[in-house]
Design a protein around this motif. Structure first.
Motif, PDB file in Angstrom:
ATOM      1  N   PHE A  83       0.749  -1.325   0.112  1.00 38.68           N
ATOM      2  CA  PHE A  83      -0.054   0.118  -0.106  1.00 38.68           C
ATOM      3  C   PHE A  83       0.830   1.153   0.129  1.00 38.68           C
ATOM      4  N   GLY A  84       2.251   0.943   0.126  1.00 38.57           N
ATOM      5  CA  GLY A  84       3.004   2.026   0.055  1.00 38.57           C
ATOM      6  C   GLY A  84       4.036   2.089   1.280  1.00 38.57           C
ATOM      7  N   THR A  85       4.764   3.250   1.574  1.00 39.64           N
ATOM      8  CA  THR A  85       5.789   3.359   2.732  1.00 39.64           C
ATOM      9  C   THR A  85       5.315   3.966   3.984  1.00 39.64           C
ATOM     10  N   PHE A  86       5.472   3.152   5.119  1.00 35.73           N
ATOM     11  CA  PHE A  86       4.976   3.794   6.265  1.00 35.73           C
ATOM     12  C   PHE A  86       6.296   4.164   6.769  1.00 35.73           C
ATOM     13  N   HIS A  87       6.215   5.446   7.513  1.00 33.17           N
ATOM     14  CA  HIS A  87       7.365   5.896   8.607  1.00 33.17           C
ATOM     15  C   HIS A  87       7.102   5.797   9.911  1.00 33.17           C
ATOM     16  N   VAL A  88       7.610   5.069  10.793  1.00 32.63           N
ATOM     17  CA  VAL A  88       7.425   4.923  12.236  1.00 32.63           C
ATOM     18  C   VAL A  88       7.468   6.051  12.872  1.00 32.63           C
ATOM     19  N   PRO A  89       6.686   6.806  13.715  1.00 32.20           N
ATOM     20  CA  PRO A  89       6.720   7.785  14.330  1.00 32.20           C
ATOM     21  C   PRO A  89       7.564   7.720  15.756  1.00 32.20           C
ATOM     22  N   ASN A  90       8.138   8.883  16.055  1.00 28.65           N
ATOM     23  CA  ASN A  90       8.593   9.078  17.362  1.00 28.65           C
ATOM     24  C   ASN A  90       7.412   8.929  18.405  1.00 28.65           C
ATOM     25  N   ALA A 156       9.966  11.995  12.347  1.00 29.41           N
ATOM     26  CA  ALA A 156       9.813  10.956  11.140  1.00 29.41           C
ATOM     27  C   ALA A 156       9.301  11.684   9.981  1.00 29.41           C
ATOM     28  N   PRO A 157       9.659  11.228   8.654  1.00 30.34           N
ATOM     29  CA  PRO A 157       8.990  11.692   7.389  1.00 30.34           C
ATOM     30  C   PRO A 157       7.584  11.446   7.550  1.00 30.34           C
ATOM     31  N   PRO A 158       6.557  12.050   6.709  1.00 31.66           N
ATOM     32  CA  PRO A 158       5.159  11.773   6.475  1.00 31.66           C
ATOM     33  C   PRO A 158       5.340  10.144   5.845  1.00 31.66           C
ATOM     34  N   HIS A 159       4.073   9.348   5.894  1.00 28.09           N
ATOM     35  CA  HIS A 159       4.084   8.238   5.060  1.00 28.09           C
ATOM     36  C   HIS A 159       4.001   8.721   3.456  1.00 28.09           C
ATOM     37  N   GLU A 160       4.518   7.776   2.736  1.00 23.76           N
ATOM     38  CA  GLU A 160       4.425   7.986   1.276  1.00 23.76           C
ATOM     39  C   GLU A 160       3.512   6.960   0.568  1.00 23.76           C
ATOM     40  N   LEU A 161       2.375   7.186   0.758  1.00 17.39           N
ATOM     41  CA  LEU A 161       1.200   6.354   0.042  1.00 17.39           C
ATOM     42  C   LEU A 161       0.267   7.118  -1.225  1.00 17.39           C
ATOM     43  N   PRO A 162       0.177   6.190  -2.138  1.00 17.50           N
ATOM     44  CA  PRO A 162      -0.434   6.644  -3.271  1.00 17.50           C
ATOM     45  C   PRO A 162      -1.904   6.572  -3.152  1.00 17.50           C
ATOM     46  N   PHE A 163      -2.642   7.476  -4.089  1.00 15.82           N
ATOM     47  CA  PHE A 163      -3.994   7.477  -3.825  1.00 15.82           C
ATOM     48  C   PHE A 163      -4.677   6.016  -4.196  1.00 15.82           C
ATOM     49  N   PRO A 164      -5.606   5.591  -3.656  1.00  6.68           N
ATOM     50  CA  PRO A 164      -6.291   6.056  -2.487  1.00  6.68           C
ATOM     51  C   PRO A 164      -6.041   5.834  -1.086  1.00  6.68           C
ATOM     52  N   PHE A 165      -4.822   5.207  -0.891  1.00 10.58           N
ATOM     53  CA  PHE A 165      -4.460   4.943   0.280  1.00 10.58           C
ATOM     54  C   PHE A 165      -4.260   5.950   1.254  1.00 10.58           C
ATOM     55  N   ASP A 166      -4.025   7.149   0.759  1.00  9.14           N
ATOM     56  CA  ASP A 166      -3.673   8.317   1.557  1.00  9.14           C
ATOM     57  C   ASP A 166      -4.865   9.061   1.982  1.00  9.14           C
ATOM     58  N   ILE A 167      -5.980   8.512   1.754  1.00 10.33           N
ATOM     59  CA  ILE A 167      -7.388   8.818   2.476  1.00 10.33           C
ATOM     60  C   ILE A 167      -7.660   8.326   3.558  1.00 10.33           C
ATOM     61  N   ARG A 168      -7.519   9.195   4.712  1.00 10.72           N
ATOM     62  CA  ARG A 168      -7.710   8.323   6.069  1.00 10.72           C
ATOM     63  C   ARG A 168      -9.208   7.900   6.359  1.00 10.72           C
ATOM     64  N   LEU A 169      -9.735   8.686   5.939  1.00 12.38           N
ATOM     65  CA  LEU A 169     -11.401   8.312   6.185  1.00 12.38           C
ATOM     66  C   LEU A 169     -11.535   7.012   5.726  1.00 12.38           C
ATOM     67  N   ALA A 170     -11.063   6.501   4.792  1.00  9.28           N
ATOM     68  CA  ALA A 170     -11.483   5.136   4.247  1.00  9.28           C
ATOM     69  C   ALA A 170     -11.148   4.068   5.214  1.00  9.28           C
ATOM     70  N   LEU A 171     -10.136   4.593   6.187  1.00 14.45           N
ATOM     71  CA  LEU A 171      -9.683   3.490   7.239  1.00 14.45           C
ATOM     72  C   LEU A 171     -10.728   3.206   8.172  1.00 14.45           C
ATOM     73  N   GLY A 172     -11.877   4.052   8.246  1.00 13.05           N
ATOM     74  CA  GLY A 172     -12.862   3.631   8.869  1.00 13.05           C
ATOM     75  C   GLY A 172     -13.799   2.348   8.345  1.00 13.05           C
ATOM     76  N   ALA A 173     -13.841   2.396   7.101  1.00 15.47           N
ATOM     77  CA  ALA A 173     -14.497   1.142   6.425  1.00 15.47           C
ATOM     78  C   ALA A 173     -13.353  -0.107   6.723  1.00 15.47           C
ATOM     79  N   TRP A 174     -12.259   0.048   6.641  1.00 11.35           N
ATOM     80  CA  TRP A 174     -11.267  -1.120   7.115  1.00 11.35           C
ATOM     81  C   TRP A 174     -11.506  -1.460   8.495  1.00 11.35           C
ATOM     82  N   LYS A 175     -11.604  -0.567   9.522  1.00  9.37           N
ATOM     83  CA  LYS A 175     -12.020  -0.995  10.955  1.00  9.37           C
ATOM     84  C   LYS A 175     -13.235  -1.586  10.898  1.00  9.37           C
ATOM     85  N   PHE A 176     -14.165  -1.112  10.101  1.00 10.35           N
ATOM     86  CA  PHE A 176     -15.762  -1.803  10.270  1.00 10.35           C
ATOM     87  C   PHE A 176     -15.604  -3.140   9.835  1.00 10.35           C
TER      88      PHE A 176
END
Length: 303
Positions: A83-90, A156-176
């Protein structure tokens, strides 16, 4: 003409209702602050054990950190995925770059609901899908332990995610679809040792995050708990660790517990790859916890 207008109004109403339903399903749902208000004084020593069970240093310490430097949770590790590259936060106690300005409620909601301090959905590269099974007490204790660790001002740098994975609202559907706090498997007649092992493996240990295969949306494949999966680091396979597997099917519970303590297999091979660090983390736990993990793994249905 009147019929056409009525049709348009009905269509508009359906769209509004659909958008409303989508928002209800996908909106972040943190636990209220009152949920975290009366947990009592934390046990920092237990928090340290939870810290090692969860392997927090493996992702949140700087890449290549050794010794005491592994307790500086400055982030920065890059996690590649389909889905892209996630950068782990401090997650050090630094007030600006880490979690120093967070409250227990902020931390607890990140752990159990995948919701950030500002009410945003967090990506499940942070394994809250497992942490949601943790007890409130352990989260309170872990939070107290994290506040004792050194600060880091690394950002940490921001995540590097292409569309549509950069739309956080869609994560609610994933959680559902995928987020729940129910046991991954139901084990009949499980004793207290097995129940403790189940808690450690399915909750803070988040073993399934690597050992369970995923579908195209990143959720666990039903019926394949701990049955092995492609290596998230890109090469090879994470082994099946259920009874009957080629990896550990012939091992006794004692063999598994010893491996988790020493890193040596019954054939005197040693843990390698990312599992070497996992083993080093689990070695901090008391022997009873390692024995509980082994008992749980032996109690699973074979694949």
């Amino acid at each position: 003409m009147a019929r056409f207008v009525r049709w348009l109004l009905c269509l508009f109403g359906v769209i509004i209702l659909g958008c409303g339903a989508f928002y209800v399903i996908t909106a972040p749902s943190p636990l209220p602050a009152s949920h975290w208000a009366n947990l009592g004084d934390p046990d920092v020593k237990n928090g340290g054990m939870v810290f090692w069970a969860g392997g927090c240093t493996s992702c949140h310490a700087a890449p290549g950190a050794q010794g005491d430097a592994k307790l500086v949770l400055s982030g920065g590790l890059a996690l590649t995925s389909p889905f892209g590259t996630f950068h782990v936060p401090n997650i050090s106690p630094d007030e600006k770059s880490g979690l120093g300005s967070w409250t227990l409620a902020d931390f607890g909601n990140a752990m159990k609901r995948g919701v950030g301090k500002n009410g945003e959905h967090l990506y499940p590269s942070f394994p809250y899908g497992s942490y949601t099974r943790m007890s409130d007490k352990d989260i309170n204790d872990l939070w107290a332990f994290l506040k004792t660790l050194p600060k880091s001002d690394n950002v940490a740098p921001p995540h590097e995610l292409p569309f549509p994975f950069d739309i956080r609202l869609a994560l609610g559907a994933w959680k559902f679809l995928y987020l729940n706090d129910q046991p991954r498997v139901v084990l009949a007649n499980a004793d207290e040792k097995i129940k403790r092992g189940q808690y450690l493996v399915e909750g803070p240990g988040h073993c399934g995050e690597c050992h369970t295969p995923r579908d195209s949306l990143g959720g666990f494949v039903s019926g394949q708990w701990l049955a092995g999966a492609p290596n998230p680091e890109g090469k090879g396979q994470i082994p099946d660790i259920t009874p009957g597997s080629k990896a550990i099917g012939s091992w006794s519970a004692g063999d598994i517990a010893n491996y988790l303590e020493t890193g040596f297999t019954p054939d005197y091979d040693s843990a390698g790859g990312s599992m070497a660090e996992v083993q080093q983390n689990i070695a901090h736990l008391p022997a009873t916890d390692r024995e509980a993990i082994a008992a749980y793994l032996k109690a699973l249905p074979a694949k």
